[in-house]
Design a protein around this motif. Structure first.
Motif, PDB file in Angstrom:
ATOM      1  N   PHE A 338       8.121   3.976 -65.850  1.00  0.00           N
ATOM      2  CA  PHE A 338       9.419   3.334 -65.642  1.00  0.00           C
ATOM      3  C   PHE A 338      10.483   3.909 -66.565  1.00  0.00           C
ATOM      4  O   PHE A 338      10.174   4.419 -67.642  1.00  0.00           O
ATOM      5  CB  PHE A 338       9.321   1.824 -65.898  1.00  0.00           C
ATOM      6  N   ASP A 339      11.743   3.794 -66.129  1.00  0.00           N
ATOM      7  CA  ASP A 339      12.888   4.123 -66.974  1.00  0.00           C
ATOM      8  C   ASP A 339      13.514   2.814 -67.443  1.00  0.00           C
ATOM      9  O   ASP A 339      13.993   2.028 -66.626  1.00  0.00           O
ATOM     10  CB  ASP A 339      13.935   4.938 -66.204  1.00  0.00           C
ATOM     11  N   PHE A 340      13.479   2.584 -68.731  1.00  0.00           N
ATOM     12  CA  PHE A 340      14.056   1.367 -69.305  1.00  0.00           C
ATOM     13  C   PHE A 340      15.547   1.601 -69.517  1.00  0.00           C
ATOM     14  O   PHE A 340      15.933   2.355 -70.406  1.00  0.00           O
ATOM     15  CB  PHE A 340      13.347   1.045 -70.618  1.00  0.00           C
ATOM     16  N   VAL A 341      16.386   0.960 -68.696  1.00  0.00           N
ATOM     17  CA  VAL A 341      17.831   1.143 -68.766  1.00  0.00           C
ATOM     18  C   VAL A 341      18.485  -0.226 -68.892  1.00  0.00           C
ATOM     19  O   VAL A 341      18.947  -0.804 -67.903  1.00  0.00           O
ATOM     20  CB  VAL A 341      18.376   1.893 -67.530  1.00  0.00           C
ATOM     21  N   PRO A 342      18.525  -0.799 -70.098  1.00  0.00           N
ATOM     22  CA  PRO A 342      19.137  -2.114 -70.301  1.00  0.00           C
ATOM     23  C   PRO A 342      20.659  -2.014 -70.437  1.00  0.00           C
ATOM     24  O   PRO A 342      21.231  -0.919 -70.331  1.00  0.00           O
ATOM     25  CB  PRO A 342      18.518  -2.568 -71.617  1.00  0.00           C
ATOM     26  N   ALA A 343      21.311  -3.136 -70.671  1.00  0.00           N
ATOM     27  CA  ALA A 343      22.771  -3.170 -70.816  1.00  0.00           C
ATOM     28  C   ALA A 343      23.226  -2.452 -72.072  1.00  0.00           C
ATOM     29  O   ALA A 343      24.323  -1.911 -72.124  1.00  0.00           O
ATOM     30  CB  ALA A 343      23.260  -4.627 -70.825  1.00  0.00           C
ATOM     31  N   HIS A 344      22.384  -2.443 -73.103  1.00  0.00           N
ATOM     32  CA  HIS A 344      22.731  -1.753 -74.341  1.00  0.00           C
ATOM     33  C   HIS A 344      22.208  -0.318 -74.295  1.00  0.00           C
ATOM     34  O   HIS A 344      21.269  -0.023 -73.560  1.00  0.00           O
ATOM     35  CB  HIS A 344      22.148  -2.493 -75.549  1.00  0.00           C
ATOM     36  N   PRO A 345      22.775   0.577 -75.081  1.00  0.00           N
ATOM     37  CA  PRO A 345      22.333   1.978 -75.039  1.00  0.00           C
ATOM     38  C   PRO A 345      20.959   2.177 -75.680  1.00  0.00           C
ATOM     39  O   PRO A 345      20.635   1.536 -76.675  1.00  0.00           O
ATOM     40  CB  PRO A 345      23.416   2.707 -75.838  1.00  0.00           C
ATOM     41  N   VAL A 346      20.171   3.066 -75.061  1.00  0.00           N
ATOM     42  CA  VAL A 346      18.891   3.461 -75.657  1.00  0.00           C
ATOM     43  C   VAL A 346      18.779   4.983 -75.610  1.00  0.00           C
ATOM     44  O   VAL A 346      19.423   5.640 -74.800  1.00  0.00           O
ATOM     45  CB  VAL A 346      17.674   2.833 -74.940  1.00  0.00           C
ATOM     46  N   VAL A 347      17.956   5.545 -76.497  1.00  0.00           N
ATOM     47  CA  VAL A 347      17.743   6.989 -76.544  1.00  0.00           C
ATOM     48  C   VAL A 347      16.563   7.360 -75.646  1.00  0.00           C
ATOM     49  O   VAL A 347      15.965   6.505 -74.993  1.00  0.00           O
ATOM     50  CB  VAL A 347      17.503   7.469 -77.987  1.00  0.00           C
ATOM     51  N   LYS A 348      16.220   8.634 -75.633  1.00  0.00           N
ATOM     52  CA  LYS A 348      15.102   9.109 -74.817  1.00  0.00           C
ATOM     53  C   LYS A 348      13.765   8.711 -75.445  1.00  0.00           C
ATOM     54  O   LYS A 348      13.666   8.467 -76.637  1.00  0.00           O
ATOM     55  CB  LYS A 348      15.163  10.635 -74.692  1.00  0.00           C
ATOM     56  N   PRO A 349      12.718   8.661 -74.623  1.00  0.00           N
ATOM     57  CA  PRO A 349      11.380   8.358 -75.167  1.00  0.00           C
ATOM     58  C   PRO A 349      10.857   9.449 -76.077  1.00  0.00           C
ATOM     59  O   PRO A 349      11.466  10.522 -76.215  1.00  0.00           O
ATOM     60  CB  PRO A 349      10.508   8.238 -73.899  1.00  0.00           C
ATOM     61  N   VAL A 350       9.707   9.189 -76.664  1.00  0.00           N
ATOM     62  CA  VAL A 350       9.034  10.180 -77.508  1.00  0.00           C
ATOM     63  C   VAL A 350       8.364  11.201 -76.594  1.00  0.00           C
ATOM     64  O   VAL A 350       7.332  10.925 -75.978  1.00  0.00           O
ATOM     65  CB  VAL A 350       7.985   9.510 -78.417  1.00  0.00           C
ATOM     66  N   SER A 351       8.958  12.388 -76.516  1.00  0.00           N
ATOM     67  CA  SER A 351       8.467  13.401 -75.573  1.00  0.00           C
ATOM     68  C   SER A 351       7.053  13.846 -75.910  1.00  0.00           C
ATOM     69  O   SER A 351       6.268  14.170 -75.019  1.00  0.00           O
ATOM     70  CB  SER A 351       9.401  14.606 -75.545  1.00  0.00           C
ATOM     71  N   ASN A 352       6.690  13.847 -77.186  1.00  0.00           N
ATOM     72  CA  ASN A 352       5.357  14.287 -77.604  1.00  0.00           C
ATOM     73  C   ASN A 352       4.251  13.504 -76.891  1.00  0.00           C
ATOM     74  O   ASN A 352       3.176  14.041 -76.620  1.00  0.00           O
ATOM     75  CB  ASN A 352       5.179  14.107 -79.111  1.00  0.00           C
ATOM     76  N   LEU A 353       4.496  12.231 -76.607  1.00  0.00           N
ATOM     77  CA  LEU A 353       3.483  11.382 -75.986  1.00  0.00           C
ATOM     78  C   LEU A 353       3.501  11.475 -74.476  1.00  0.00           C
ATOM     79  O   LEU A 353       2.659  10.856 -73.812  1.00  0.00           O
ATOM     80  CB  LEU A 353       3.687   9.924 -76.414  1.00  0.00           C
ATOM     81  N   LEU A 354       4.447  12.237 -73.915  1.00  0.00           N
ATOM     82  CA  LEU A 354       4.636  12.244 -72.468  1.00  0.00           C
ATOM     83  C   LEU A 354       4.507  13.626 -71.860  1.00  0.00           C
ATOM     84  O   LEU A 354       4.698  13.805 -70.655  1.00  0.00           O
ATOM     85  CB  LEU A 354       6.019  11.663 -72.124  1.00  0.00           C
ATOM     86  N   GLU A 355       4.177  14.632 -72.655  1.00  0.00           N
ATOM     87  CA  GLU A 355       4.062  15.990 -72.158  1.00  0.00           C
ATOM     88  C   GLU A 355       2.620  16.297 -71.786  1.00  0.00           C
ATOM     89  O   GLU A 355       1.696  15.981 -72.538  1.00  0.00           O
ATOM     90  CB  GLU A 355       4.538  16.980 -73.219  1.00  0.00           C
ATOM     91  N   GLN A 356       2.449  16.930 -70.650  1.00  0.00           N
ATOM     92  CA  GLN A 356       1.097  17.310 -70.196  1.00  0.00           C
ATOM     93  C   GLN A 356       0.680  18.626 -70.844  1.00  0.00           C
ATOM     94  O   GLN A 356       1.504  19.442 -71.190  1.00  0.00           O
ATOM     95  CB  GLN A 356       1.072  17.427 -68.684  1.00  0.00           C
TER      96      GLN A 356
END
Length: 356
Positions: A338-356
């Protein structure tokens, strides 16, 4: 208790991320309140053993080994056996791996708000029981198809129903005196433990929180489970370094227990990510400040995180990375696709944990 640089934004470029990443089906999050990175990556501190325990010689027999790797394995055997072999750990500043909080307060409510909302809101500036206005990632996940009513939190600290705004979010939050519903003997026994156990830190012991979470998982099969331990912070504030170490060691054992249960349970086995972190750091440059944290304690913004599970490369102890606490909320969502897109700003996820 609790400026993203341009280079971080470049590092976290995630073009096509979700298409490449093997999604987990479930997520278990564990926090160790106020657990210092110094012990996680270096084991027990000899100076603190001698200054803040009643029987330093006895405590050294339990925890002290000259080699730092062996010492940390003594304190956190699960982290430094299974997690290091199968996952990733971040925050060993001695090896160039940095994880920092970005809220200015460096104590618990602001820290947990940052973890779960991805937003270091300066209006969240106390530990008071005030309902959090910010949308958190657990309530976001709880609204996604297949996750409705399948998100639960078990916490020792009784402020979590406010931090996670259980009243608005609809998340099941079990804390302190809350009992478990059901007729099974094990559920009743867990309730009895909670009712009768001593409360040296003022709320239920972490082991009761854990047992309640474990039995709930067996009975209700949540897709997302959050377990929030608290004793490490309470014993640190009390200056009881021996109890702080014992609490940390016990929490590692409980994390091991839940992981092994997951791996032996159909639906969870090989389908679940484990994510472990903390809400804030503590003092160290000034040794007596190990008991403390907050805006005036220099080291208190220094934290750590660890993760393993499907889609996470087994890279072990990470080096030369700068991560931030506020990345955890979008990372939790991304691990589940999922993409967490709330009303307040958020940064990108931790790419290290999401790269194959």
């Amino acid at each position: 208790m609790k400026k993203i640089a341009l280079s971080l934004a470049v590092m976290l470029s995630l073009t096509g991320l979700h298409a490449q990443h093997k999604q987990a089906q479930n997520l278990v999050i564990v926090t160790l309140d106020g657990m210092r990175w110094e012990e996680v990556f270096g084991g027990a501190d000899s100076a603190l053993i001698h200054a803040f325990t009643e029987d330093p010689k006895e405590e050294e027999k339990k925890w002290w080994v000259n080699d730092a790797n062996a010492r940390r394995s003594t304190l956190f055997p699960f982290l430094w056996s299974e997690v290091v072999a199968k996952g990733q750990l971040f925050g060993n500043r001695n090896k160039g791996s940095y994880v920092n909080v970005t809220n200015p307060y460096r104590f618990s409510y602001p820290g947990y708000n940052e973890i779960f909302t991805g937003y270091p809101d300066t209006a969240v500036n106390s530990n008071d029981k005030v309902l959090n206005k910010n949308t958190n990632v657990l309530e976001f996940i709880n609204k996604q198809k297949g996750f409705e009513g399948k998100v639960a939190a078990f916490t020792t600290w009784d402020v979590f129903p406010y931090i996670l705004n259980a009243q608005r979010s609809g998340i099941y939050v079990n804390t302190d005196t809350d009992t478990l519903a059901g007729n099974a003997a094990v559920l009743k026994l867990t309730n009895d433990f909670q009712r009768l156990a001593p409360r040296p830190i003022g709320v239920r012991p972490d082991v009761i929180t854990y047992l309640a979470a474990r039995e709930y998982l067996k009975a209700n099969k949540p897709r997302v489970l959050y377990i929030a331990f608290d004793e490490t912070d309470d014993f640190a504030h009390g200056g009881l370094y021996d109890q702080y170490l014992k609490a940390a060691h016990a929490e590692d054992a409980m994390i091991a227990d839940i992981w092994h249960l997951l791996q032996s349970t159909p639906g969870y086995a090989n389908n679940t990510v484990l994510l472990v972190t903390c809400d804030h750091g503590r003092g160290d440059k000034i040794k007596k400040q190990w008991r403390d944290h907050g805006a005036k304690v220099e080291d208190a913004d220094q934290i750590w995180m660890a993760a393993m599970g499907p889609g996470i490369k087994p890279l072990g102890e990470d080096t030369h990375t700068q991560l931030y606490q506020r990345q955890l909320a979008p990372t939790m969502a991304a691990l589940l696709g999922f993409d967490f897109v709330p009303a307040h700003p958020v940064v990108k996820p931790v790419s290290n944990l999401l790269e194959q």
